[in-house]
Scaffold this motif. Sequence first.
Motif, mmCIF file in Angstrom:
data_model
loop_
_atom_site.group_PDB
_atom_site.id
_atom_site.type_symbol
_atom_site.label_atom_id
_atom_site.label_comp_id
_atom_site.label_asym_id
_atom_site.label_seq_id
_atom_site.Cartn_x
_atom_site.Cartn_y
_atom_site.Cartn_z
ATOM 1 N N LEU A 282 -51.084 -36.238 80.730
ATOM 2 C CA LEU A 282 -50.355 -35.209 79.977
ATOM 3 C C LEU A 282 -51.318 -34.308 79.206
ATOM 4 C CD1 LEU A 282 -47.138 -36.861 78.498
ATOM 5 C CD2 LEU A 282 -47.314 -35.153 80.318
ATOM 6 N N LEU A 283 -52.357 -34.899 78.624
ATOM 7 C CA LEU A 283 -53.326 -34.108 77.885
ATOM 8 C C LEU A 283 -54.206 -33.279 78.816
ATOM 9 C CD1 LEU A 283 -54.476 -36.583 75.076
ATOM 10 C CD2 LEU A 283 -52.824 -34.713 74.931
ATOM 11 N N VAL A 284 -54.221 -33.631 80.093
ATOM 12 C CA VAL A 284 -54.971 -32.836 81.068
ATOM 13 C C VAL A 284 -54.438 -31.406 81.106
ATOM 14 C CG1 VAL A 284 -55.298 -32.507 83.572
ATOM 15 C CG2 VAL A 284 -55.803 -34.724 82.524
ATOM 16 N N ILE A 285 -53.133 -31.232 80.859
ATOM 17 C CA ILE A 285 -52.529 -29.897 80.940
ATOM 18 C C ILE A 285 -53.127 -28.943 79.900
ATOM 19 C CG2 ILE A 285 -50.385 -28.578 80.779
ATOM 20 C CD1 ILE A 285 -48.911 -31.076 81.804
ATOM 21 N N PRO A 286 -53.087 -29.257 78.588
ATOM 22 C CA PRO A 286 -53.675 -28.314 77.617
ATOM 23 C C PRO A 286 -55.191 -28.201 77.741
ATOM 24 C CG PRO A 286 -52.990 -30.340 76.516
ATOM 25 C CD PRO A 286 -52.425 -30.394 77.897
ATOM 26 N N VAL A 287 -55.855 -29.301 78.090
ATOM 27 C CA VAL A 287 -57.316 -29.241 78.235
ATOM 28 C C VAL A 287 -57.686 -28.332 79.412
ATOM 29 C CG1 VAL A 287 -59.395 -30.572 78.783
ATOM 30 C CG2 VAL A 287 -57.727 -31.478 77.160
ATOM 31 N N SER A 288 -56.942 -28.403 80.493
ATOM 32 C CA SER A 288 -57.191 -27.537 81.647
ATOM 33 C C SER A 288 -57.025 -26.070 81.277
ATOM 34 C CB SER A 288 -56.239 -27.886 82.800
ATOM 35 O OG SER A 288 -56.466 -29.186 83.278
ATOM 36 N N LEU A 289 -55.989 -25.779 80.512
ATOM 37 C CA LEU A 289 -55.757 -24.399 80.079
ATOM 38 C C LEU A 289 -56.905 -23.908 79.196
ATOM 39 C CD1 LEU A 289 -51.943 -24.620 79.287
ATOM 40 C CD2 LEU A 289 -52.988 -23.296 81.136
ATOM 41 N N ALA A 290 -57.390 -24.775 78.302
ATOM 42 C CA ALA A 290 -58.481 -24.388 77.410
ATOM 43 C C ALA A 290 -59.779 -24.145 78.181
ATOM 44 C CB ALA A 290 -58.690 -25.474 76.347
ATOM 45 N N LEU A 291 -60.109 -25.053 79.093
ATOM 46 C CA LEU A 291 -61.344 -24.879 79.874
ATOM 47 C C LEU A 291 -61.229 -23.689 80.821
ATOM 48 C CD1 LEU A 291 -62.362 -28.564 80.734
ATOM 49 C CD2 LEU A 291 -63.428 -27.010 79.097
#
Length: 339
Positions: A282-291
């Motif tokens: 689930l945290l992969v989603i916001p981290v992906s957007l940030a990177l």
Amino acid sequence: MKKFFLSLLPFIFGTAICILIVILFASRPSESLRILFTGNFTSTYYFGSMLNTASFLMIAGAGAAFSIRGGNMNLGGEGQVYLGGFIAGLVLSSSWTVPPFIQFCTALLLCVASGIVAASVSALLKEMRNAEVLLTSFLLSAALIPIIDSLITAINGKSGQNLLALPYINEGFCMKAILPPSSLNMSFFIAVFICIILALILEKTSSGRKIAIWGKAPLFAQYSGYSSKANSFFSLAVSGGLHALTGFFAVCGTYFTCHKGFYAGMGWNALSTALIAQSNPLLVIPVSLALAWLYTSADRIGLTQGFAFDISAILQGFILFAISVPVVISSVKKSGGKK
């Protein structure tokens, strides 16, 4: 939550490095900083490109997170992405006498299966020879990449076509852009769905909880009678399949061909995403957007300011370095404590 905020330090570090590079090397630092922080949100093309990049990070990052959660560090992402893209490009550029839907589904299944097989080799070596997944997955990927390069050259060399890429896939198989002129397509929503499904599997199913226990306390999992083989093969198969699926969507939705080097950075960026997200799909989603924001902004700065070097590659290296430092320090402390 505290651990998650600490895991964001590599991203913060990467952003700081990008700002420093802009200040030192950009011909117009103030304009470059404006592009860095707001540029992606003032252009349809760059905003769509950012989301499209995020979709790659989400799919492959969720796969990397899943295997890490099971205690298996899959470093073969680059080769698995390339393998999936190669099979997609090869099958979808061919002329078959079957309905297009059958051809597309065949390409998709073969693509995912290839990633599963590639990752399962590491699981097999782990269970049969106690070989480290981290090492075997990396070596297998390093072997796959030049082999695929050679196959692309061999396939096109006979016909005198471009030696750097397979023929373009048939137009009917190209995924439609939903935010033109960018390449953003339905794969973004599929990526979000995949992250949610993997999170539910890990948190709500018996098999998922066993995988998480293998990652956190392998000795406890072993004494509890949980199958090591099931954990290794399942976690790595999912990881390899999702990396290959990333290559499939890259070919069908962005490049429309498999060309040499399209995979570059995808595997390592996905690994960075998974580690920053603490192996939580689930945290992969916001981290992906940030990177994706950081990398896309850096690419735009490099393009508009005429940099003689690749800013994104530098940022990728610094972020991976920042992620690895705490791991190395922890390992040194543990080894010192044992002495």
